[in-house]
Design a protein around this motif. Structure first.
Motif, PDB file in Angstrom:
ATOM      1  N   ILE A  42      -5.204  17.427  -2.860  1.00 45.36           N
ATOM      2  CA  ILE A  42      -5.307  16.598  -1.657  1.00 45.36           C
ATOM      3  C   ILE A  42      -5.426  15.123  -2.045  1.00 45.36           C
ATOM      4  CG2 ILE A  42      -6.710  16.040   0.373  1.00 45.36           C
ATOM      5  CD1 ILE A  42      -7.521  18.929   0.548  1.00 45.36           C
ATOM      6  N   ILE A  43      -4.570  14.313  -1.450  1.00 51.47           N
ATOM      7  CA  ILE A  43      -4.652  12.856  -1.628  1.00 51.47           C
ATOM      8  C   ILE A  43      -4.965  12.243  -0.266  1.00 51.47           C
ATOM      9  CG2 ILE A  43      -3.408  10.747  -2.240  1.00 51.47           C
ATOM     10  CD1 ILE A  43      -1.719  12.374  -4.173  1.00 51.47           C
TER      11      ILE A  43
ATOM     12  N   ASP B 212       3.362   5.784  -5.651  1.00 53.97           N
ATOM     13  CA  ASP B 212       3.107   5.787  -7.104  1.00 53.97           C
ATOM     14  C   ASP B 212       1.987   6.769  -7.464  1.00 53.97           C
ATOM     15  OD1 ASP B 212       5.068   3.950  -7.595  1.00 53.97           O
ATOM     16  OD2 ASP B 212       3.715   2.214  -7.691  1.00 53.97           O
ATOM     17  N   GLU B 213       0.963   6.828  -6.598  1.00 52.22           N
ATOM     18  CA  GLU B 213      -0.164   7.745  -6.839  1.00 52.22           C
ATOM     19  C   GLU B 213       0.309   9.195  -6.784  1.00 52.22           C
ATOM     20  OE1 GLU B 213      -3.600   8.480  -8.210  1.00 52.22           O
ATOM     21  OE2 GLU B 213      -3.304   6.407  -7.589  1.00 52.22           O
ATOM     22  N   ILE B 214       1.204   9.493  -5.859  1.00 56.90           N
ATOM     23  CA  ILE B 214       1.753  10.858  -5.752  1.00 56.90           C
ATOM     24  C   ILE B 214       2.567  11.186  -7.001  1.00 56.90           C
ATOM     25  CG2 ILE B 214       3.385  12.309  -4.450  1.00 56.90           C
ATOM     26  CD1 ILE B 214       2.493  10.614  -1.926  1.00 56.90           C
ATOM     27  N   ARG B 215       3.374  10.225  -7.440  1.00 50.39           N
ATOM     28  CA  ARG B 215       4.195  10.460  -8.644  1.00 50.39           C
ATOM     29  C   ARG B 215       3.318  10.649  -9.881  1.00 50.39           C
ATOM     30  NH1 ARG B 215       8.450   5.837  -9.205  1.00 50.39           N
ATOM     31  NH2 ARG B 215       9.320   7.220 -10.786  1.00 50.39           N
TER      32      ARG B 215
ATOM     33  N   TYR C  79       0.830  -1.207   0.000  1.00 53.26           N
ATOM     34  CA  TYR C  79       0.000   0.000   0.000  1.00 53.26           C
ATOM     35  C   TYR C  79       0.868   1.263   0.000  1.00 53.26           C
ATOM     36  CZ  TYR C  79      -2.908   3.847   1.181  1.00 53.26           C
ATOM     37  OH  TYR C  79      -3.500   5.081   1.135  1.00 53.26           O
ATOM     38  N   ILE C  80       1.949   1.256   0.785  1.00 55.28           N
ATOM     39  CA  ILE C  80       2.859   2.418   0.833  1.00 55.28           C
ATOM     40  C   ILE C  80       3.434   2.684  -0.562  1.00 55.28           C
ATOM     41  CG2 ILE C  80       5.026   3.322   1.802  1.00 55.28           C
ATOM     42  CD1 ILE C  80       2.874   3.202   3.882  1.00 55.28           C
TER      43      ILE C  80
ATOM     44  N   ILE D  84      -7.947  11.247  -4.761  1.00 60.94           N
ATOM     45  CA  ILE D  84      -7.608  12.663  -4.906  1.00 60.94           C
ATOM     46  C   ILE D  84      -8.940  13.385  -4.746  1.00 60.94           C
ATOM     47  CG2 ILE D  84      -6.682  14.425  -6.436  1.00 60.94           C
ATOM     48  CD1 ILE D  84      -5.038  12.201  -7.766  1.00 60.94           C
ATOM     49  N   THR D  85      -9.096  14.086  -3.623  1.00 61.40           N
ATOM     50  CA  THR D  85     -10.433  14.579  -3.298  1.00 61.40           C
ATOM     51  C   THR D  85     -10.810  15.838  -4.063  1.00 61.40           C
ATOM     52  OG1 THR D  85      -9.594  15.762  -1.383  1.00 61.40           O
ATOM     53  CG2 THR D  85     -10.425  13.555  -1.011  1.00 61.40           C
ATOM     54  N   HIS D  86      -9.902  16.780  -4.211  1.00 60.15           N
ATOM     55  CA  HIS D  86     -10.232  17.917  -5.059  1.00 60.15           C
ATOM     56  C   HIS D  86      -8.998  18.753  -5.382  1.00 60.15           C
ATOM     57  CE1 HIS D  86     -10.715  19.975  -1.041  1.00 60.15           C
ATOM     58  NE2 HIS D  86     -10.018  20.882  -1.670  1.00 60.15           N
TER      59      HIS D  86
END
Length: 380
Positions: free
Chosen positions: A367-368, A276-279, A270-271, A376-378
């Protein structure tokens, strides 16, 4: 209840909470602050005024103190609830060192209540160490109990007792703010705790692994309506210490080790997914690493017995800095994080941080949520 003389070794969140509960209900309680090497007398009015360790430390009230060895030598009940901050192989050394420190001045007839989690069979080693340090025989001239606190679960409903010795005074001390405590054998208490830990992590990791496959927006939106969105990184890490302790109980390949290792891999996976999601967020928004700041919002309790969350936050910072130089952790929800000339990606790691921060607005803020869906909320 009589005024039992109780010493809690460790000015930890869990130890202090237990100490306050017992002080308010009439026990004569001292709590040992390992950092100052002194035993603080915890009166009922102090316990009622200061609900947690942070409030006590911030206000620094005048408290009666005495040397550790003097306090321990008078103790009828010694609760072992230290803060453990070493990791890996060094954990065991730190625990053993503190346990020796806590028990070396105990007198005949006293009882030790061990509040850190152990694996299955782990208390046998503690009993041997206790006998070695005190020179007293467990179950006859000194008594030993197992009552693991914290780690993502409610306080145990059972307390493990060496040789099944029943102690109604101790049961009453622990039952002050909850229902009755049942005394069982040490081995039974270890098994109950193992079941709780494995049930929690196998359920959690099932969620993490399945959510990896939620790729399309419709599926993610449907899953979001479930309670999955309220599981945060903070919840995932809570109790990892217990899981690792359990892992030291077994050798070789067996089904339990598959469950334990699978759970550890699930959290680590998960980490990686979060990173990866941030990248990928940088790529999707055409953001240069040099013009982007990562703000990790994770309000950690610095006084918890376990250091899992502190360790995980440090590891996350280190791993993110491989991609983006400007990475910082924030624990104060009132801080204004966002007045700088960079685009800020705010990664929210706990439910309380989300409730405090998700309404913040800034033109360059992404925001994640650190939940199983990595939402990613908005972007305002």
């Amino acid at each position: 209840m009589g005024a039992e003389r109780v010493v809690v070794y460790g000015l930890s969140t869990e130890g202090y909470s237990l100490a306050c509960q017992m002080a308010i209900h009439g026990a004569n309680v001292s709590i040992i602050d390992e950092s100052t090497q002194s035993a603080i007398s915890l009166k009922p009015e102090i316990a009622k005024t200061y609900p947690n360790v942070s409030s006590l430390k911030e206000d620094e009230p005048l408290l009666a103190m005495e040397p550790i060895d003097v306090a321990i030598s008078k103790a009828q009940y010694l609760f072992f609830a230290p803060r453990i901050r070493k990791t890996g192989q060094e954990t065991k050394t730190e625990v053993h060192s503190k346990f020796k420190d806590a028990t070396s001045s105990l007198k005949k007839g006293s009882s030790v209540i061990y509040n850190l989690p152990t694996g299955i069979g782990g208390n046998g080693e503690n009993v041997s160490l206790l006998e070695h340090v005190t020179g007293l025989e467990t179950g006859k001239s000194i008594f030993y109990y197992y009552y693991p606190l914290g780690g993502g679960n409610q306080p145990p409903k059972v307390i493990g007792s060496y040789n099944n010795k029943q102690d109604q005074n101790l049961a009453a001390l622990l039952a002050s703010n909850k229902k009755e405590i049942t005394m069982v054998g040490i081995s039974s208490a270890e098994h109950f705790h193992a079941i709780n830990v494995l049930t929690r992590f196998s359920g959690l990791c099932s969620i993490l692994e399945v959510c990896k496959f939620a790729q399309d927006d419709n599926t993610k939106a449907d899953l979001k309506s479930n309670d999955l969105q309220n599981i945060f990184l903070d919840d995932m890490v809570s109790g990892l210490y217990d899981l690792r302790s359990l892992g030291t109980s077994f050798e070789g390949a067996n089904t339990l080790m598959y469950l334990i290792n699978g759970s550890l891999k699930g959290v680590d996976g998960y980490i990686k997914r979060l990173i990866d999601e941030i990248r990928s967020t940088l790529k999707k928004n055409d953001l240069k690493a040099s013009r982007t700041k990562i703000a990790l919002s994770w309000s950690l309790d610095q006084h918890e017995m376990r250091g899992d969350k502190i360790e995980m936050l440090q590891s996350l910072i280190t791993r993110l800095r491989d991609y983006i130089g400007d990475v910082e952790a924030y624990s104060d929800p009132n801080l204004d994080l966002f007045h700088n000339d960079k685009t800020t990606i705010l990664v929210i790691c706990s439910k309380s941080d989300y409730e405090n921060l998700h309404k913040k607005q800034d033109n360059d803020l992404i925001i994640i949520k650190g939940n199983p869906l990595c939402e990613i909320t908005h972007k305002e």
